[in-house]
Motif scaffolding. Sequence first.
Motif, PDB file in Angstrom:
ATOM      1  N   VAL A 225      76.155 -17.069  34.021  1.00  0.00           N
ATOM      2  CA  VAL A 225      76.554 -18.485  34.021  1.00  0.00           C
ATOM      3  C   VAL A 225      75.736 -19.267  35.036  1.00  0.00           C
ATOM      4  N   ARG A 226      75.559 -18.707  36.232  1.00  0.00           N
ATOM      5  CA  ARG A 226      74.819 -19.409  37.272  1.00  0.00           C
ATOM      6  C   ARG A 226      73.333 -19.498  36.966  1.00  0.00           C
ATOM      7  N   ALA A 227      72.831 -18.612  36.097  1.00  0.00           N
ATOM      8  CA  ALA A 227      71.415 -18.646  35.762  1.00  0.00           C
ATOM      9  C   ALA A 227      71.075 -19.755  34.769  1.00  0.00           C
ATOM     10  N   GLU A 228      72.090 -20.291  34.062  1.00  0.00           N
ATOM     11  CA  GLU A 228      71.839 -21.334  33.075  1.00  0.00           C
ATOM     12  C   GLU A 228      71.517 -22.660  33.770  1.00  0.00           C
ATOM     13  N   PRO A 229      70.715 -23.533  33.127  1.00  0.00           N
ATOM     14  CA  PRO A 229      70.401 -24.833  33.730  1.00  0.00           C
ATOM     15  C   PRO A 229      71.622 -25.743  33.736  1.00  0.00           C
ATOM     16  N   PRO A 230      71.724 -26.630  34.721  1.00  0.00           N
ATOM     17  CA  PRO A 230      72.873 -27.560  34.765  1.00  0.00           C
ATOM     18  C   PRO A 230      72.890 -28.442  33.523  1.00  0.00           C
ATOM     19  N   GLY A 231      74.082 -28.657  32.992  1.00  0.00           N
ATOM     20  CA  GLY A 231      74.230 -29.508  31.835  1.00  0.00           C
ATOM     21  C   GLY A 231      74.340 -28.775  30.524  1.00  0.00           C
ATOM     22  N   ARG A 232      73.929 -27.477  30.475  1.00  0.00           N
ATOM     23  CA  ARG A 232      74.041 -26.756  29.213  1.00  0.00           C
ATOM     24  C   ARG A 232      75.484 -26.313  28.998  1.00  0.00           C
ATOM     25  N   PRO A 233      76.045 -26.505  27.800  1.00  0.00           N
ATOM     26  CA  PRO A 233      77.435 -26.067  27.555  1.00  0.00           C
ATOM     27  C   PRO A 233      77.526 -24.540  27.509  1.00  0.00           C
ATOM     28  N   ILE A 234      78.400 -23.982  28.357  1.00  0.00           N
ATOM     29  CA  ILE A 234      78.597 -22.526  28.440  1.00  0.00           C
ATOM     30  C   ILE A 234      80.091 -22.263  28.306  1.00  0.00           C
ATOM     31  N   VAL A 235      80.465 -21.355  27.403  1.00  0.00           N
ATOM     32  CA  VAL A 235      81.869 -20.985  27.170  1.00  0.00           C
ATOM     33  C   VAL A 235      81.995 -19.477  27.371  1.00  0.00           C
ATOM     34  N   VAL A 236      82.980 -19.052  28.175  1.00  0.00           N
ATOM     35  CA  VAL A 236      83.223 -17.643  28.466  1.00  0.00           C
ATOM     36  C   VAL A 236      84.533 -17.238  27.810  1.00  0.00           C
TER      37      VAL A 236
END
Length: 436
Positions: free
Chosen positions: A395-406
């Motif tokens: 999750v922390r590796a993704e760029p800010p602003g990208r939608p991430i759902v866990v």
Amino acid sequence: MSEPLPAEVRTQVVAFAADTLADLEDAEVPASLVAVRRFTPARRAKQGAVPLAAAVEHDAMFRGRVADWIRRTHPGLAEAVTAADGPPAAAPPAEVAAVAFVLRPSGWEELLAAAASLSAQDALSARADEAAREVDRLSEALVAQREAVRAEREQLREQLASSRQEADELRRRMRGTSERVRRAEQVAQEEVAAAVADRDAARAAPRAAETEVRRLRGRVGDLEAALAAARREGRDARSLDDARLRVLLDTLMGAANGVRRELGLPSTVSRPADLLASADARTGDPFSAVGARGRPEDDPTVIDEVLAIPGVHLLIDGYNVTKRGYGGLTLQAQRVRLLSGLGPLAGRALEAEITVVFDATAVASRPVGVTAPRGVRVLFSRLGELADEEIVRLVRAEPPGRPIVVVTSDREVAEACASAGARAVPSAALLSRLER
């Protein structure tokens, strides 16, 4: 002879006896030396030393045969020992004492005593030489040790000086860092104070504008009341009074509009519901339609809504899902069942990225034979770590602003992912979607 023979004398006597034994006939050999006679000449004097010495000491006949052998083979030495004036000073003392012990002339005990004294002196001299050599060796070792200690002391002094220099440099750096930190804290405090002042001013501006609007409305009400009174007072002056009142009202409305423009107030009165709706529209949150209140945890439509978000990355806590849906199966069977169900789901959500993370610590070693369906990435946590840590890392590796759902029902994982900018969906929702 009560005193033992010196070692050199005894060795020489044994050598004479061994050579004599080799020249004797079998009938002349004493019974105690029959076995020694069978030895080879090289071994006879060494391995038969004890019986040969005993035979010379106690067997007078064998000693006489040894004496005859010495007179034949060493006539000069035998004559020198038996001479009245004694052996010459240059004669070897060990051989002289050995010949005297075998021949036993008058005064042979003195010759043995002299040989013993010389042997003791030689031993003392050898020990003294050895001690002197040891003293020299220890002196050299002491000097070398002192040199090593001195070199080590110098090295330690250099290291101490270097350490002191490093400590001074670190102190200077710490002072500089403390000064920068102090300045940064001062700047931060000033910025916070300015922000608080701006906030207070922003809060006070709407209140002042509302007060001014209320005052103007009151004034407008007063004018409207005056207008009505003027209408009641007389119709004759109506046109003139109306014109005057309209001019005054237009003036007041213009003043009110000027105040509104000066304060940046909206042209229309906003309602709280409108403000909330506009705030939601401005945020553009891609999760605004996901996880609304009042929906059950096992609502399968949540997964469809998540996969419909453009560019969404769906992270699945593998064993957290499988152990809730089909925990009675083996870990291998759980993985196969989950991945087989995600295959069709990934085929319909072409723009979504799906990653399943399993615990590597849940099995003895990393499992083999895991076949991921197309569009699904399968990861195992690092050795010694849980899938929870791997999910938070992703999750922390993704760029800010990208939608991430866990997808997880682990509260700690959900909170950690939420702090990193992701949204959590219960595992029951995915299980319901896979069973549909």
